[in-house]
Scaffold this active site. Sequence first.
Site, PDB file in Angstrom:
ATOM      1  CG  ASN A  90      54.559  55.929  48.327  1.00 49.91           C
ATOM      2  OD1 ASN A  90      55.562  55.239  48.154  1.00 49.91           O
ATOM      3  ND2 ASN A  90      54.611  57.101  48.933  1.00 49.91           N
ATOM      4  CB  ILE A  97      47.468  54.661  44.239  1.00 48.12           C
ATOM      5  CG1 ILE A  97      47.062  53.204  44.340  1.00 48.12           C
ATOM      6  CG2 ILE A  97      48.857  54.813  43.656  1.00 48.12           C
ATOM      7  CD1 ILE A  97      46.851  52.527  43.017  1.00 48.12           C
ATOM      8  CB  CYS A  98      50.348  58.693  47.199  1.00 46.73           C
ATOM      9  SG  CYS A  98      51.185  60.282  47.132  1.00 46.73           S
ATOM     10  CG  LEU A  99      51.948  57.232  40.382  1.00 43.67           C
ATOM     11  CD1 LEU A  99      53.416  57.123  40.768  1.00 43.67           C
ATOM     12  CD2 LEU A  99      51.525  55.994  39.599  1.00 43.67           C
TER      13      LEU A  99
END
Length: 167
Positions: A90, A97-99
């Site tokens: 992620n 960032i994948c959030l």
Amino acid sequence: MLTLASKLKRDDAVKSGHSNSATADSTRRVSIRDRLLVKGSAQKVAELETNLPNEGYYQSGKFQFEIDVPEAYNMVPPKVKCLTRIWHPNITETGEICLSLLREHSIDGTGWAPTRTLKDVVWGLNSLFTDLLNFDDPLNIEAAEHHLRDKDDFRCKVQDFIKQYAR
């Protein structure tokens, strides 16, 4: 934090000394954002430090993040980048960032909201290393596929990255 507190005092002095309403509005907007950032910061940081997990693939690493708080905070989310090179499904090796909570508009309803705080951001980042670690919807597809292919080798590569970049 001391710099930010000094800035707040300067902003208050500027507000009381200017009659131009446009300047006062601009200063007030920055001041509100800054007040939100300062409010309870020391206590929150101490609480987070005592509650960080020490489990999982990334337990021995120390990861640095850059958080850019825009003028429109808390109406828009901060921009966050991982400064430590990492092997993570992620987080890309370049730090993206994948959030979902960092998204202004999120399909799943877990995106940014004005009620969220920087504490939520830090908890979310921390969770990327434990319970939110997501191999099914990766940003770093190569890392996710590596995990699916060979979990033991994935763990070894993560540890190699930690030894090289995150000590």
